[in-house]
Structures are given as C-alpha cells and as structure tokens.
Design an enzyme around this catalytic site. Structure first.
Site, PDB file in Angstrom:
ATOM      1  N   HIS A  98       0.813  -1.218   0.000  1.00  0.00           N
ATOM      2  CA  HIS A  98       0.000   0.000   0.000  1.00  0.00           C
ATOM      3  C   HIS A  98       0.845   1.267   0.000  1.00  0.00           C
ATOM      4  O   HIS A  98       0.366   2.354   0.330  1.00  0.00           O
ATOM      5  CB  HIS A  98      -0.978  -0.006   1.178  1.00  0.00           C
ATOM      6  CG  HIS A  98      -2.244  -0.706   0.821  1.00  0.00           C
ATOM      7  ND1 HIS A  98      -2.420  -2.047   0.988  1.00  0.00           N
ATOM      8  CD2 HIS A  98      -3.385  -0.254   0.255  1.00  0.00           C
ATOM      9  CE1 HIS A  98      -3.617  -2.384   0.554  1.00  0.00           C
ATOM     10  NE2 HIS A  98      -4.225  -1.311   0.103  1.00  0.00           N
ATOM     11  N   ASP A 159      -5.678   5.640   9.696  1.00  0.00           N
ATOM     12  CA  ASP A 159      -7.075   5.846   9.277  1.00  0.00           C
ATOM     13  C   ASP A 159      -7.638   4.610   8.576  1.00  0.00           C
ATOM     14  O   ASP A 159      -8.847   4.413   8.538  1.00  0.00           O
ATOM     15  CB  ASP A 159      -7.163   7.022   8.287  1.00  0.00           C
ATOM     16  CG  ASP A 159      -6.823   8.337   8.953  1.00  0.00           C
ATOM     17  OD1 ASP A 159      -6.852   8.402  10.192  1.00  0.00           O
ATOM     18  OD2 ASP A 159      -6.518   9.305   8.223  1.00  0.00           O
ATOM     19  N   GLU A 275      -8.792  15.175  14.082  1.00  0.00           N
ATOM     20  CA  GLU A 275      -8.220  15.375  12.741  1.00  0.00           C
ATOM     21  C   GLU A 275      -8.900  16.591  12.124  1.00  0.00           C
ATOM     22  O   GLU A 275      -9.668  17.292  12.779  1.00  0.00           O
ATOM     23  CB  GLU A 275      -8.414  14.125  11.852  1.00  0.00           C
ATOM     24  CG  GLU A 275      -7.453  13.008  12.181  1.00  0.00           C
ATOM     25  CD  GLU A 275      -7.225  12.018  11.031  1.00  0.00           C
ATOM     26  OE1 GLU A 275      -7.688  12.271   9.903  1.00  0.00           O
ATOM     27  OE2 GLU A 275      -6.580  10.971  11.284  1.00  0.00           O
TER      28      GLU A 275
HETATM   29  C1  LIG Z   1      -5.754   3.821   1.776  1.00  0.00           C
HETATM   30  C2  LIG Z   1      -4.518   4.091   2.609  1.00  0.00           C
HETATM   31  C3  LIG Z   1      -4.649   4.782   3.794  1.00  0.00           C
HETATM   32  C4  LIG Z   1      -3.523   5.039   4.574  1.00  0.00           C
HETATM   33  N1  LIG Z   1      -3.694   5.699   5.752  1.00  0.00           N
HETATM   34  C5  LIG Z   1      -2.637   5.906   6.556  1.00  0.00           C
HETATM   35  C6  LIG Z   1      -2.801   6.540   7.805  1.00  0.00           C
HETATM   36  O1  LIG Z   1      -3.890   6.934   8.194  1.00  0.00           O
HETATM   37  N2  LIG Z   1      -1.703   6.710   8.581  1.00  0.00           N
HETATM   38  C7  LIG Z   1      -0.468   6.260   8.199  1.00  0.00           C
HETATM   39  O2  LIG Z   1       0.474   6.394   8.971  1.00  0.00           O
HETATM   40  N3  LIG Z   1      -0.288   5.688   7.006  1.00  0.00           N
HETATM   41  C8  LIG Z   1      -1.334   5.506   6.174  1.00  0.00           C
HETATM   42  N4  LIG Z   1      -1.143   4.917   4.960  1.00  0.00           N
HETATM   43  C9  LIG Z   1       0.223   4.632   4.522  1.00  0.00           C
HETATM   44  C10 LIG Z   1       0.676   3.287   5.018  1.00  0.00           C
HETATM   45  O3  LIG Z   1       0.847   3.280   6.416  1.00  0.00           O
HETATM   46  C11 LIG Z   1       2.050   2.918   4.414  1.00  0.00           C
HETATM   47  O4  LIG Z   1       2.021   3.016   3.029  1.00  0.00           O
HETATM   48  C12 LIG Z   1       2.436   1.508   4.828  1.00  0.00           C
HETATM   49  O5  LIG Z   1       3.751   1.262   4.444  1.00  0.00           O
HETATM   50  C13 LIG Z   1       1.561   0.517   4.139  1.00  0.00           C
HETATM   51  O6  LIG Z   1       1.706  -0.757   4.715  1.00  0.00           O
HETATM   52  P1  LIG Z   1       1.953  -1.987   3.773  1.00  0.00           P
HETATM   53  O7  LIG Z   1       1.797  -3.173   4.625  1.00  0.00           O
HETATM   54  O8  LIG Z   1       1.131  -1.950   2.558  1.00  0.00           O
HETATM   55  O9  LIG Z   1       3.488  -1.725   3.419  1.00  0.00           O
HETATM   56  P2  LIG Z   1       4.267  -1.992   2.068  1.00  0.00           P
HETATM   57  O10 LIG Z   1       3.848  -0.983   1.067  1.00  0.00           O
HETATM   58  O11 LIG Z   1       4.142  -3.402   1.683  1.00  0.00           O
HETATM   59  O12 LIG Z   1       5.758  -1.694   2.545  1.00  0.00           O
HETATM   60  C14 LIG Z   1       6.156  -0.392   2.926  1.00  0.00           C
HETATM   61  C15 LIG Z   1       7.635  -0.388   3.277  1.00  0.00           C
HETATM   62  O13 LIG Z   1       7.853  -1.145   4.453  1.00  0.00           O
HETATM   63  C16 LIG Z   1       8.686  -2.265   4.188  1.00  0.00           C
HETATM   64  N5  LIG Z   1       8.101  -3.382   4.929  1.00  0.00           N
HETATM   65  C17 LIG Z   1       6.935  -4.014   4.717  1.00  0.00           C
HETATM   66  N6  LIG Z   1       6.746  -4.970   5.641  1.00  0.00           N
HETATM   67  C18 LIG Z   1       7.820  -4.928   6.458  1.00  0.00           C
HETATM   68  C19 LIG Z   1       8.222  -5.663   7.597  1.00  0.00           C
HETATM   69  N7  LIG Z   1       7.483  -6.646   8.103  1.00  0.00           N
HETATM   70  N8  LIG Z   1       9.404  -5.346   8.183  1.00  0.00           N
HETATM   71  C20 LIG Z   1      10.181  -4.357   7.701  1.00  0.00           C
HETATM   72  N9  LIG Z   1       9.872  -3.647   6.612  1.00  0.00           N
HETATM   73  C21 LIG Z   1       8.687  -3.920   6.001  1.00  0.00           C
HETATM   74  C22 LIG Z   1       8.644  -2.463   2.695  1.00  0.00           C
HETATM   75  O14 LIG Z   1       9.793  -3.089   2.187  1.00  0.00           O
HETATM   76  C23 LIG Z   1       8.511  -1.037   2.209  1.00  0.00           C
HETATM   77  O15 LIG Z   1       9.756  -0.406   2.192  1.00  0.00           O
HETATM   78  C24 LIG Z   1      -2.244   4.639   4.148  1.00  0.00           C
HETATM   79  C25 LIG Z   1      -2.104   3.971   2.932  1.00  0.00           C
HETATM   80  C26 LIG Z   1      -3.223   3.698   2.174  1.00  0.00           C
HETATM   81  C27 LIG Z   1      -3.079   3.000   0.854  1.00  0.00           C
END
Ligand SMILES: Cc1cc2nc3c(=O)[nH]c(=O)nc-3n(C[C@H](O)[C@H](O)[C@H](O)COP(=O)(O)OP(=O)(O)OC[C@H]3O[C@@H](n4cnc5c(N)ncnc54)[C@H](O)[C@@H]3O)c2cc1C
Length: 506
Positions: A98, A159, A275
């Site tokens: 994400h 969120d 917020e």
């Molecule tokens: C609809 C939406 C709403 C969002 N709302 C918020 C919000 O309210 N607040 C907020 O803070 N963020 C928010 N985000 C952003 C979100 O927190 C970050 O993009 C987060 O990285 C997404 O988690 P993911 O599991 O998809 O990570 P990924 O996109 O899969 O990974 C993100 C990064 O973390 C690394 N990573 C993944 N898993 C691990 C692990 N287990 N150990 C170490 N590194 C790892 C990856 O290599 C990459 O560099 C939102 C994103 C979306 C799409």
C-alpha cells in the site's frame, strides 16, 4: 568467402563476450540457491506482475522472484544466502503493497511476500492482558478483531486498517489518536526482527535497543519485522463523531491546537481523536457525512468562502457525553456542527466502506500521487496561504481528500528513525489524490510546486512516507538523524540489500 567466414567468426566471439559480460553482471542465478529456498522462489508472470506495482500505480519494477516463506527461518536463510554471494541481490519485504512510490519493490531482486507467513494456520495474533503479540505480516483490522474479543484495543491507529503491522511500523503509523498516544511506533514494547545479515533478534528499549530504535520508522532499511508486541487498553463501546465547520483558518487551527492540549487522558472532556480536512470549492464536493437537509447550506458556505475547514472530533464513550462540554469555547461557524453516533469498530474501519465503493466504481486501482507532510506549527498559516489557497485552490486540479491536523513531538521518541520537524507541535498534511493515468503528470507537477514552495520560503517541513529522488534530499530529510541512520545501516544491513525501493542507499 574467407572474409565472410572471418566476419561471422568475429560476430560469434562478440556475442560470446556480450553473454559473458551479461552473466557476470547478473548478480545471481536461482540455480545457486539451496534447494529448500529454490522451491519458495516463485517466478510465474502473474506473481511477478503483482509484486511489480503498488497502491500508487506510478512506479513499476519487476523482481527476479517472489519469495513465499513458510517460517521466519526461511526469511533468515534467504537473507543469509544473498549475503553469501559475491554480489548480493536486494530483498524487499512486501506487507500489503500500500505504498505509493515503489517502496516495497525491487528491480531484479526478491520480494518477500509477507502474507505467506499467515498461511500455515500459525497463531500469529496472541492477545494478553495489556499487550498483543502480532506477526509483522498481520493487518490491523485483524489485530482489532482479536483484541476486541477480549474487550481490548490497540491505542494508536492509522485511518485505514488493511495495512500490515510491519509496513506501518516501518513508517510511523499516524491518525487522530497520535496527539494522545503518539504514533503506532510509540506503542510497541518489543520486536522480533530478521536483520539485513539474516540474524533473528528480539529487541526493545532495554534489549538490543539500537536495532529497536533503528527499525521503528526505519523504512525497512535495517531488518524485517516478524513480530511486534503492541500496547492494549480497554476498548470503548461507542463513538461520538463530530464535524465542526470553519470559514477561517486561524480559528480552525487555534481550536485544533486547543483540543490536542488535553493531554491528561482522564479529563472528562478530553477528545480521543482530532483530525481535520478541507472542503474546497472544487468538484466533487463530498458531503456524504452530513444530513441531506443540511447539504444545500453547506454547499452555499463553501461557495461563499471557497475553502471551508472541518475539525473532526471524536469522543469514545460508554455513557453518552454532552456535546456542549466537548465543544465548549470552540469558534466554529455557529450551527455548523454535525454529529453521528457509531460503534467503535465502525469508526475505526470507516475507510473500508469507502474502499468498497471506490472498487465498485473502478477508482481504487488507479494512480495515487499522494503527498504527505509534517509542517511545523509556526509555519502552518504560511502553508495555508501558499499551498491551500495559493496553489491548490488556484489551479483547476481536484485536491482529492486533504487532511490537516496537529500533533505533538513529545509523543514521539527521537531515538527512533522516524523524522519530524523541529517544533513541539507540527501538523500532518496529507494530500490524498486519485487520478486517471492521463492526468497523473499534472498532479506530479503540482506536488513538485508544493515542495518547491516549502523549500523557497523555508517552511522546515518533513515528508511523511518520504519520496526523495537524490542522496542530498535524503540527507536533508533526515537532518541531524542522517549520520545515525547511515551508521545503523552499516551495522544491520552492511550489504545494503533491504527495501531498495525506498531509494535511500540503492
Ligand atoms: C488507503 C490508505 C490509507 C492510509 N492511511 C494511513 C494513515 O492513516 N496513517 C499512516 O500512517 N499511514 C497511512 N497509509 C500509509 C501506510 O501506512 C504505508 O504506506 C504503509 O507502508 C503501508 O503498509 P503496507 O503493509 O502496505 O506496506 P508496504 O507498502 O508493503 O511496505 C512499505 C515499506 O515497508 C517495508 N516493509 C513491509 N513490511 C515490512 C516488515 N514486516 N518489516 C520491515 N519492513 C517492512 C517495505 O519493504 C517497504 O519499504 C495509508 C495507505 C493507504 C493506501
């Protein structure tokens, strides 16, 4: 004839040379991998294409393979194998993908599909009395459900809850509760991490603290989080959800800052969540929160002022609170106060219903040129003038969802890798845009203009979920933390193999 023979011989030698150079520059071959790893490396085009994109739909990088671990030890072996090669390959953990800028991708390396850890019916969420042990691959909605079964809940949220625990802890994890409990990274007691050298290490503020601090907010640079111990508290039943409308930025921000000054958690009128967002005189105007009968007067207000600021104020409750007490002394436009009562879970999971609708409309899997920033309180009025009014309102580009709310640095631990501005109060500003591929460039140009404006007038802003292009920009983003960040990289991931998609060291 002889010259033809000579020419084709030269051509064949040339081809051989090119082949040799190519295979030397290919860092590794799957045939080099031990058999037990080989069977977990998936290379079919469909799997590769899923790992080649993310929620942003802006960056595309094709990995050499996707790794499907069935245990933490598998991840450790993969990392150790990479380190054993003359030219190690890069490894990117992928939580839910994400990110919006390729952060969980790698070109020609290996993407670790973290969700696979969940496939063996392992018990990867275990709730205790005041904390929960959670696999790094777990998503927050499942953590919520498991905790609620015991009447408990994590305290600090994002969120949107379909994000992995490892993914949000690699950034910070922020939302309207941050002013009260700090970001999610401030609510972690302990972690299990597989480092960039493949060592499985348990860490906390007391044990292997350097790794603990490095990993929290560390953009995946130091290790892969495989378990997090997260603080829990009693879960409330219901939520009073208020929207207060303002036609004046300074009244809006003063009231937000007043609301987050209630730090004494036991004060009865202290909000649980604060917020804010913008309603701009630009289509489409999303008034879905408000009763149908009030929408015409809200539309008139937006048309009259071009920009309306909304405070989103939440009070958790078991016994209905008095609204007058909650909003005492606040200067919103008289009568422009709207309320809803919902269940706690319904509130926390509010973005999911938007997701369902957007998916149905085909508006989920399209580009998201998002820009997230932390703006110091002393410059937020300049930001309002220069960015909201100066750039966004003046250009005919739909702003999307623009979120603005203050939070306090004292709830963040400066030993951690996460970066915040150098002031006690700073604002989270999130410009969450969705666009078709045809319009993407316009948004990217506008994002650049906003960043340039901040630079030109010295706003002192830090990016959240940062997207830097050059080494110099990374050094500036980290500021006084850069030296430590670099040192920790050398200590925990000396071959620089982890999370190359962040673009910090690769
Ligand atoms: C609809 C939406 C709403 C969002 N709302 C918020 C919000 O309210 N607040 C907020 O803070 N963020 C928010 N985000 C952003 C979100 O927190 C970050 O993009 C987060 O990285 C997404 O988690 P993911 O599991 O998809 O990570 P990924 O996109 O899969 O990974 C993100 C990064 O973390 C690394 N990573 C993944 N898993 C691990 C692990 N287990 N150990 C170490 N590194 C790892 C990856 O290599 C990459 O560099 C939102 C994103 C979306 C799409």
């Amino acid at each position: 004839m002889t010259s033809y023979f000579l020419l084709s011989k030269t051509f064949i030698i040339l081809l051989c040379l090119i082949h040799t150079i190519e295979s030397q520059s290919q860092p590794w071959s799957p045939l080099d991998a031990p058999k037990e790893l080989l069977q977990m490396l998936i290379r079919d085009p469909f799997t590769l294409s899923l790992a080649s994109t993310d929620f942003g739909h802006i960056i595309h990088q094709t990995p050499f393979a996707v790794f499907a671990p069935s245990s933490i030890q598998d991840i450790s072996k993969l990392i150790k194998f990479s380190n054993s090669l003359p030219i190690p390959f890069t490894i990117a953990a992928r939580g839910r993908g994400h990110s919006v800028n390729g952060q969980s991708m790698t070109n020609d390396g290996v993407v670790v599909n973290m969700t696979e850890l969940n496939n063996n019916n392992n018990n990867r969420i275990v709730v205790f009395d005041d904390y929960v042990d959670v696999g790094g691959e777990q998503i927050w909605i499942d953590v919520l459900h498991a905790s609620l079964e015991k009447g408990l809940t994590p305290l600090s949220w994002t969120d949107y809850l379909y994000l992995s625990v490892g993914g949000t802890l690699s950034n910070a994890g922020i939302s309207g509760q941050t002013f009260r409990f700090g970001p999610q990274i401030s609510n972690v007691h302990e972690l299990d991490v597989v480092t960039g050298e493949g060592d499985l290490v348990t860490c906390s503020t007391k044990k292997n603290s350097e790794l603990f601090y490095a990993v929290l907010g560390g953009l995946g640079q130091f290790g892969i989080i495989t378990r997090a111990r997260i603080a829990l508290g009693p879960a409330p039943q219901k939520v009073k959800w208020l929207h207060l409308l303002y036609n004046n930025f300074s009244a809006f921000s003063e009231d937000q800052e007043h609301l987050i000054s209630f730090n004494g958690i036991n004060e009865s009128n202290a909000p649980n969540y604060v917020e804010g967002m913008l309603l701009l005189n630009q289509p489409p105007l999303d008034l879905s929160f408000y009763p149908e009968t009030d929408r015409p007067r809200i539309t008139s207000l937006v048309t009259q002022y071009d920009i309306i600021y909304i405070i989103e104020l939440i009070k958790y409750y078991d016994i209905n609170p008095e609204i007058e007490t909650l909003v005492e002394g606040l200067n919103f436009v008289p009568t422009y106060i709207f309320e809803k009562d919902v269940l706690y879970e319904e509130f926390l999971n509010r973005v999911h219903s938007d997701e369902v609708t957007l998916r149905q409309q085909g508006l989920w899997d399209i580009p998201h040129p998002w820009l997230n920033m932390f703006v110091p309180k002393s410059r937020i009025a300049d930001f309002d003038e220069g960015v909201f009014k100066g750039i966004i309102l003046k250009q005919n580009i739909t702003a999307g969802l623009a979120i603005v709310y203050p939070t306090n640095k004292s709830k963040w631990d400066d030993n951690m890798s996460a970066v915040t501005p150098n002031e006690e109060i700073f604002y989270v500003v999130s410009l969450l845009r969705t666009t078709g591929f045809d319009k993407l460039e316009e948004f990217q140009i506008q994002n650049q203009q906003i960043l340039q404006f901040c630079k030109d007038v010295g706003i002192g802003m830090k990016q959240y979920l940062p997207q830097m292009k050059t080494h110099e920009e990374w050094v500036e983003q980290f500021g006084h933390k850069w030296e430590v960040f670099e040192k920790r990289k050398a200590q925990f991931d000396p071959n620089k193999i982890l999370s190359p998609g962040q673009g910090i060291f690769n």
